[in-house]
Enzyme design. Structure first.
Site, PDB file in Angstrom:
ATOM      1  N   GLN A  50       0.751  -1.065  -0.043  1.00 17.54           N
ATOM      2  CA  GLN A  50      -0.121   0.046  -0.013  1.00 17.54           C
ATOM      3  C   GLN A  50       0.823   1.247  -0.125  1.00 17.54           C
ATOM      4  OE1 GLN A  50      -2.568  -1.656   3.281  1.00 17.54           O
ATOM      5  NE2 GLN A  50      -4.095  -0.475   2.307  1.00 17.54           N
ATOM      6  N   CYS A  98     -10.737  -0.253   3.558  1.00 21.21           N
ATOM      7  CA  CYS A  98      -9.066  -0.313   3.255  1.00 21.21           C
ATOM      8  C   CYS A  98      -8.445   1.036   2.633  1.00 21.21           C
ATOM      9  CB  CYS A  98      -9.065  -1.249   2.037  1.00 21.21           C
ATOM     10  SG  CYS A  98      -7.382  -1.487   1.324  1.00 21.21           S
ATOM     11  N   LEU A  99      -7.565   1.418   3.199  1.00 19.09           N
ATOM     12  CA  LEU A  99      -6.973   2.692   2.825  1.00 19.09           C
ATOM     13  C   LEU A  99      -6.655   3.082   1.269  1.00 19.09           C
ATOM     14  CD1 LEU A  99      -4.472   3.444   5.515  1.00 19.09           C
ATOM     15  CD2 LEU A  99      -6.702   4.407   5.379  1.00 19.09           C
ATOM     16  N   HIS A 140      -7.003  -9.184   6.721  1.00 17.07           N
ATOM     17  CA  HIS A 140      -7.201  -8.207   5.863  1.00 17.07           C
ATOM     18  C   HIS A 140      -5.746  -7.652   5.274  1.00 17.07           C
ATOM     19  CE1 HIS A 140      -9.010  -4.414   4.096  1.00 17.07           C
ATOM     20  NE2 HIS A 140      -7.629  -4.169   4.029  1.00 17.07           N
ATOM     21  N   GLU A 141      -4.864  -7.443   6.109  1.00 14.09           N
ATOM     22  CA  GLU A 141      -3.447  -6.888   5.887  1.00 14.09           C
ATOM     23  C   GLU A 141      -2.815  -8.286   5.344  1.00 14.09           C
ATOM     24  OE1 GLU A 141      -3.253  -3.925   5.976  1.00 14.09           O
ATOM     25  OE2 GLU A 141      -4.908  -3.574   7.133  1.00 14.09           O
ATOM     26  N   HIS A 144      -3.272  -8.556   1.773  1.00 12.29           N
ATOM     27  CA  HIS A 144      -2.530  -7.621   0.740  1.00 12.29           C
ATOM     28  C   HIS A 144      -1.155  -7.993   0.376  1.00 12.29           C
ATOM     29  CE1 HIS A 144      -4.729  -3.849   0.757  1.00 12.29           C
ATOM     30  NE2 HIS A 144      -5.021  -3.764   1.989  1.00 12.29           N
TER      31      HIS A 144
END
Ligand code: NI
Length: 190
Positions: A50, A98-99, A140-141, A144
């Protein structure tokens, strides 16, 4: 230093991130920059892709939520080279955001328990189980690092309904108060 966040559609978010070793250059500085970026954008977790680095690191600071979530007390962690060993239990729906996908929150179904192995910031090996909200953030992380986004896990119908908004995010047509890298932004006008 606050780093720009890669937006939906950026190819780095689709790569399987690579493991790092102890000699990774300026790792401490990079981790500090990740925390600064996460706090600046009011995130609870952030993964290296990210901030446009395809390496196996994510960070979580759940402490701002410890009033609602007692298990979040003191939970500020760095996960280096993590592996999810197993997940357990009947899948549950929980709202995620999510960012990299600003403005969109959706219910996502995942198993409630996760077994993870990783190295902490001082390169101590850790082998831990989490459940509830913390498991959810970790899943979630971790996704990524595997090139997966929470929107991939939605029903075909929800995905269809979100298609235009997701495409707009990738073009920078979204209101967001932190700096982002939009892969399909038309340069010159905004
Ligand atoms: Ni995310």
């Amino acid at each position: 230093m606050v780093l720009p966040v890669t937006a939906y559609g950026h190819p780095v978010l689709r790569k399987v991130a690579k493991e790092i070793d102890k000699d990774y250059p300026r790792l401490d500085e990079f981790i500090e920059n990740m925390f600064e970026t996460m706090y600046h954008s009011d995130g609870i977790g952030l993964a290296a892709p990210q901030v446009n680095k395809s390496i196996r690191i994510f960070i979580i600071d759940a402490t701002p939520y410890q009033d609602e979530m007692p298990e979040a007390e003191g939970f500020k962690k760095v996960f280096l080279n993590p592996t999810i060993v197993e997940e357990e239990g009947d899948e549950k729906m929980m709202s995620e955001g999510c960012l990299s996908i600003p403005g969109i929150r959706e219910d996502v179904s995942r198993p409630p328990k996760v077994h993870i192995q990783y190295y902490d910031r001082d390169w101590n090996f850790r082998d831990e189980w989490y459940e509830g909200m913390l498991a959810r953030i970790i899943q979630h992380e971790y996704d990524h690092l595997e090139g997966t986004l929470f929107t991939d896990k939605l029903s075909t119908m929800r995905k269809t309904m979100l298609r235009t908004r997701l495409s707009n995010i990738s073009k920078g047509k979204v209101d967001v108060d932190y700096k982002m890298i939009f892969p399909f932004e038309k340069k010159g006008k905004k």
